[in-house]
Design an enzyme around this catalytic site. Structure first.
Site, PDB file in Angstrom:
ATOM      1  N   HIS A 126      -8.496   1.579  -3.713  1.00  0.00           N
ATOM      2  CA  HIS A 126      -9.424   1.475  -2.586  1.00  0.00           C
ATOM      3  C   HIS A 126     -10.021   2.856  -2.366  1.00  0.00           C
ATOM      4  O   HIS A 126      -9.343   3.763  -1.888  1.00  0.00           O
ATOM      5  CB  HIS A 126      -8.629   0.974  -1.367  1.00  0.00           C
ATOM      6  N   HIS A 178      -1.583  -1.409  -4.013  1.00  0.00           N
ATOM      7  CA  HIS A 178      -2.793  -0.915  -3.359  1.00  0.00           C
ATOM      8  C   HIS A 178      -2.712   0.606  -3.235  1.00  0.00           C
ATOM      9  O   HIS A 178      -1.736   1.148  -2.720  1.00  0.00           O
ATOM     10  CB  HIS A 178      -2.907  -1.567  -1.983  1.00  0.00           C
ATOM     11  N   MET A 191      -8.601   8.799  -0.386  1.00  0.00           N
ATOM     12  CA  MET A 191      -9.415   9.290   0.748  1.00  0.00           C
ATOM     13  C   MET A 191      -9.832  10.727   0.491  1.00  0.00           C
ATOM     14  O   MET A 191      -9.035  11.533  -0.006  1.00  0.00           O
ATOM     15  CB  MET A 191      -8.604   9.233   2.045  1.00  0.00           C
ATOM     16  N   SER A 196       0.848  -1.195   0.000  1.00  0.00           N
ATOM     17  CA  SER A 196       0.000   0.000   0.000  1.00  0.00           C
ATOM     18  C   SER A 196       0.879   1.239   0.000  1.00  0.00           C
ATOM     19  O   SER A 196       1.632   1.477   0.951  1.00  0.00           O
ATOM     20  CB  SER A 196      -0.905   0.011   1.226  1.00  0.00           C
ATOM     21  N   MET A 252     -12.033   5.342  -0.573  1.00  0.00           N
ATOM     22  CA  MET A 252     -12.664   5.731   0.691  1.00  0.00           C
ATOM     23  C   MET A 252     -13.212   7.140   0.496  1.00  0.00           C
ATOM     24  O   MET A 252     -12.696   8.121   1.044  1.00  0.00           O
ATOM     25  CB  MET A 252     -11.633   5.655   1.825  1.00  0.00           C
ATOM     26  N   MET A 291     -11.708  -4.835   5.733  1.00  0.00           N
ATOM     27  CA  MET A 291     -10.816  -3.947   6.489  1.00  0.00           C
ATOM     28  C   MET A 291     -10.497  -4.582   7.842  1.00  0.00           C
ATOM     29  O   MET A 291     -11.401  -4.986   8.578  1.00  0.00           O
ATOM     30  CB  MET A 291     -11.480  -2.598   6.733  1.00  0.00           C
ATOM     31  N   ASP A 306      -6.885  -5.799   4.748  1.00  0.00           N
ATOM     32  CA  ASP A 306      -6.236  -4.495   4.633  1.00  0.00           C
ATOM     33  C   ASP A 306      -6.212  -3.808   5.990  1.00  0.00           C
ATOM     34  O   ASP A 306      -7.257  -3.460   6.527  1.00  0.00           O
ATOM     35  CB  ASP A 306      -7.013  -3.654   3.607  1.00  0.00           C
ATOM     36  N   ASP A 344      -4.683   3.885  -1.850  1.00  0.00           N
ATOM     37  CA  ASP A 344      -5.732   4.360  -0.936  1.00  0.00           C
ATOM     38  C   ASP A 344      -6.145   5.775  -1.292  1.00  0.00           C
ATOM     39  O   ASP A 344      -5.357   6.711  -1.169  1.00  0.00           O
ATOM     40  CB  ASP A 344      -5.219   4.324   0.506  1.00  0.00           C
TER      41      ASP A 344
HETATM   42  C1  DX5 Z   1      -6.223   2.334   5.700  1.00  0.00           C
HETATM   43  C2  DX5 Z   1      -5.849   1.833   4.323  1.00  0.00           C
HETATM   44  C3  DX5 Z   1      -4.801   0.810   4.279  1.00  0.00           C
HETATM   45  C4  DX5 Z   1      -3.465   1.251   4.813  1.00  0.00           C
HETATM   46  C5  DX5 Z   1      -2.878   0.098   5.509  1.00  0.00           C
HETATM   47  O1  DX5 Z   1      -7.384   3.072   5.603  1.00  0.00           O
HETATM   48  O2  DX5 Z   1      -6.997   1.299   3.665  1.00  0.00           O
HETATM   49  O3  DX5 Z   1      -4.637   0.311   2.952  1.00  0.00           O
HETATM   50  O4  DX5 Z   1      -2.560   1.671   3.827  1.00  0.00           O
HETATM   51  O5  DX5 Z   1      -1.735   0.525   6.167  1.00  0.00           O
HETATM   52  P1  DX5 Z   1      -1.006  -0.412   7.222  1.00  0.00           P
HETATM   53  O6  DX5 Z   1      -0.538  -1.630   6.473  1.00  0.00           O
HETATM   54  O7  DX5 Z   1       0.111   0.446   7.712  1.00  0.00           O
HETATM   55  O8  DX5 Z   1      -2.007  -0.762   8.283  1.00  0.00           O
HETATM   56 ZN    ZN Z   2      -6.678   0.343   1.699  1.00  0.00          ZN
END
Ligand code: DX5
Ligand code: ZN
Length: 223
Positions: free
Chosen positions: A72, A39, A43, A15, A74, A142, A180, A41
């Site tokens: 992903h 991956h 947001m 990620s 969010m 999650m 994740d 993320d």
């Molecule tokens: C959190 C993300 C994850 C995040 C995980 O909202 O969806 O993908 O990058 O990070 P780690 O592996 O550090 O928990």
């Molecule tokens: Zn994620």
């Protein structure tokens, strides 16, 4: 992954949330030999209390790597941006089941040729995603509350992982089962035992002195 999914081999998904954004392409290249998916993320500061990146960054990265981009989302309004993700070079996008109506988003993702992912927050019951299973390519469970890297793995989610694995196998569905959040060598092994087969890891990989070796250790832990 590209379309239907073969569960034979566990997959590692670094990620980039935990990578150094000032040298993102180099950070990605460094882990690419041990990355099956990347991956990403996304947001929006509304669905989760944090802001990250979007299609322009994906487009820039696409010029520097052929890795599968597992996005992903969010965000409260992913439907406003799916075209942009497809144009930027995403391969699959996961939308959250907690949104009011995800079904039209699945149709839009298919129309755009993107793999369809469904993400589920830790406190959301498995029943919420159950009716959607025949329509999706990836179920993202999650194992932390979404929004930030570096949180601790929520082991209680393993009951949901087990239920998802049972359902996927019973119905012979071709769905990747991704975990994740808080994934490292130890927790990846726990999630693999529960039935997960795609392992997202941010800080365990990118905060290690040797990210490639860290990704390899997670792979070995789930082999
Ligand atoms: C959190 C993300 C994850 C995040 C995980 O909202 O969806 O993908 O990058 O990070 P780690 O592996 O550090 O928990
Ligand atoms: Zn994620």
């Amino acid at each position: 992954m590209s379309g239907r999914y073969d569960r034979a081999v566990p997959r590692i998904a670094p990620s980039i949330l935990s990578a150094d954004f000032a040298c993102l392409a180099e950070s990605v290249a460094a882990v690419a030999p041990e990355a099956d998916l990347l991956h990403v993320d996304v947001m929006d500061g509304h669905f989760v209390p944090n802001l990250t990146i979007g299609p322009p960054v994906i487009k820039s990265l696409r010029a520097r790597t052929d890795l599968y981009f597992d996005c992903h989302l969010m965000v409260d309004n992913p439907g406003d941006f799916l075209d942009d993700f497809a144009d930027a070079g995403a391969n699959g996008c996961s939308v959250h089941v907690e949104l009011p109506d995800v079904v039209p988003l699945f149709g839009e993702l298919r129309r755009l040729g993107l793999d369809v992912g469904l993400a589920v927050n830790p406190e959301t019951p498995f029943e919420e995603c159950l009716p959607h299973l025949p329509r999706i390519d990836l179920l993202l469970l999650m194992t932390v509350h979404p929004g930030f890297g570096g949180q601790s793995f929520i082991a209680d989610v393993m009951d949901k992982v087990k239920r998802a694995r049972e359902e996927i196998d019973k119905r012979e569905l071709k769905i990747a089962l991704e975990v994740d959040g808080g994934i490292n060598e130890e927790t990846a092994a726990v999630a693999a035992a529960a039935g997960a087969d795609v392992f997202v890891a941010g800080s365990a990989i990118f905060h290690d002195d040797d990210p490639l070796a860290a990704a390899r250790r997670i792979r070995q832990a789930v082999a």
